[in-house]
Design an enzyme around this catalytic site. Structure first.
Site, PDB file in Angstrom:
ATOM      1  N   GLU A  66       0.810  -1.216   0.000  1.00 16.37           N
ATOM      2  CA  GLU A  66       0.000   0.000   0.000  1.00 16.37           C
ATOM      3  C   GLU A  66       0.845   1.269   0.000  1.00 16.37           C
ATOM      4  OE1 GLU A  66      -3.776   1.123   2.385  1.00 16.37           O
ATOM      5  OE2 GLU A  66      -2.119   1.269   3.784  1.00 16.37           O
ATOM      6  N   HIS A 164       0.887   6.188  10.191  1.00 14.52           N
ATOM      7  CA  HIS A 164       0.199   6.663   8.978  1.00 14.52           C
ATOM      8  C   HIS A 164      -1.232   7.069   9.327  1.00 14.52           C
ATOM      9  CE1 HIS A 164       3.017   3.834   6.575  1.00 14.52           C
ATOM     10  NE2 HIS A 164       3.330   5.061   6.220  1.00 14.52           N
ATOM     11  N   ILE A 245       5.504  -5.455  13.169  1.00 16.21           N
ATOM     12  CA  ILE A 245       6.284  -4.428  12.450  1.00 16.21           C
ATOM     13  C   ILE A 245       5.345  -3.327  11.925  1.00 16.21           C
ATOM     14  CG2 ILE A 245       8.373  -5.752  11.939  1.00 16.21           C
ATOM     15  CD1 ILE A 245       7.146  -6.448   9.195  1.00 16.21           C
ATOM     16  N   CYS A 251      -2.324  -2.083   4.747  1.00 19.81           N
ATOM     17  CA  CYS A 251      -0.935  -1.970   4.266  1.00 19.81           C
ATOM     18  C   CYS A 251      -0.565  -3.078   3.287  1.00 19.81           C
ATOM     19  CB  CYS A 251       0.052  -2.058   5.420  1.00 19.81           C
ATOM     20  SG  CYS A 251      -0.473  -1.261   6.917  1.00 19.81           S
TER      21      CYS A 251
HETATM   22  C1  CIR Z   1       6.998   0.635   8.089  1.00 19.10           C
HETATM   23  O1  CIR Z   1       7.361   1.156   9.154  1.00 19.10           O
HETATM   24  O2  CIR Z   1       7.064   1.244   7.025  1.00 19.10           O
HETATM   25  C2  CIR Z   1       6.473  -0.779   8.109  1.00 19.10           C
HETATM   26  N1  CIR Z   1       7.132  -1.509   9.118  1.00 19.10           N
HETATM   27  C3  CIR Z   1       4.987  -0.776   8.318  1.00 19.10           C
HETATM   28  C4  CIR Z   1       4.229  -0.163   7.186  1.00 19.10           C
HETATM   29  C5  CIR Z   1       2.772  -0.129   7.422  1.00 19.10           C
HETATM   30  N2  CIR Z   1       2.095   0.373   6.294  1.00 19.10           N
HETATM   31  C6  CIR Z   1       0.963   1.034   6.332  1.00 19.10           C
HETATM   32  O3  CIR Z   1       0.485   1.397   7.398  1.00 19.10           O
HETATM   33  N3  CIR Z   1       0.404   1.362   5.178  1.00 19.10           N
END
Ligand code: CIR
Length: 256
Positions: A66, A164, A245, A251
């Site tokens: 995403e 986010h 994570i 996501c």
């Molecule tokens: C990050 O920190 O970028 C990843 N560990 C998690 C990303 C989550 N993505 C989202 O909320 N769209």
């Protein structure tokens, strides 16, 4: 209605993904793969096709598709992720987008603009975009200029406490919105009917509306009860490994 989704299989290094919650431990690769398969099955049950892209071993967070693109019916944009370790993930998405969009309808966020798709929430023809540690004003301005060509409006929403925008607020269509924490009283969302997520279940705010059904993370009973009460059929999916994570249901896919 959504017809298509794109996902990327988690790589073996998924255990090294960026996290704000090291106390939860590292994701277990095999378990993450199984949960990802279950996620794909859940998407398919809502009537969409699923394009599964191969793992990118150099990018621990690359299953979070995403963040590298934002997709709408007639156009899409490749983002410029603000997280340094994730920035080059965006180079691998355009080839997949070209299966669905004409090249002229694919835009790009470029430096000094940064933007991650997790900050972008589409509500009809309006995009709300989190001004976050990952998405800056320049990125939002570039996004707004691109999508304005297709009749979309963009509204920036400053955020402070979460990663986010969609970590804390998600649109369930029909004017209904799942909101948690700092977004509960945000004037940007005053016109929506809110389903309030209690702090103890904050992770549960990241649910996805898929063609009338809402896919929700397993283990958030108040969230589940509220969505059921609002009349949506539900599919529950275990996302425990991705939660470690900071990743949630939205996501893990692009939906369009
Ligand atoms: C990050 O920190 O970028 C990843 N560990 C998690 C990303 C989550 N993505 C989202 O909320 N769209």
């Amino acid at each position: 209605m959504f017809k298509h989704t794109i996902v990327r299989t988690p790589c073996q290094k998924v255990c090294d993904g960026i996290t704000s919650a090291p106390e939860l431990g590292q994701p277990i690769y095999e378990k993450a793969l199984k949960q990802h398969e279950t996620y794909i099955e859940a998407l398919k049950k809502t009537g969409v096709d699923v394009l599964v892209l191969p793992p990118l071993e150099d990018f621990p967070d690359s299953c979070f598709m995403e963040d590298v693109a934002v997709v709408a019916g007639e156009c899409a944009i490749v983002t410029n992720p603000g997280a340094a370790s994730r920035n080059k993930e965006a180079d691998y998405v355009e080839e997949a987008l070209l299966k669905f969009y004409n090249k002229k309808d694919i835009g790009h966020i470029v430096s000094p603009g940064t933007l991650e798709g997790g900050d972008v929430m589409k509500c009809g023809d309006t995009f709300y975009i989190g001004l976050s540690a990952r998405t800056n004003k320049e990125g939002i301005d570039q996004f707004a200029a691109f999508f304005a060509q297709y009749g979309y409006k963009t509204i920036a929403v400053p955020l402070e406490k979460v990663l986010h925008l969609k970590t804390g607020v998600n649109y369930l269509e029909n004017n209904k919105m799942l909101v948690s924490g700092e977004f509960i009283d945000d004037p940007a969302f005053a016109e929506y009917e809110k389903l309030i997520v209690p702090e103890a279940e904050a992770y549960g705010a990241n649910c996805i509306w898929m063609n009338g059904t809402v896919i929700i993370p397993m283990g958030y009973p108040t969230v589940k009860a509220q969505i059921e009460k609002a009349g949506y059929p539900i599919i529950e999916v275990d996302t425990s490994e991705f939660r470690k994570i900071d990743g949630g249901l939205s996501c893990l896919s692009l939906r369009f």
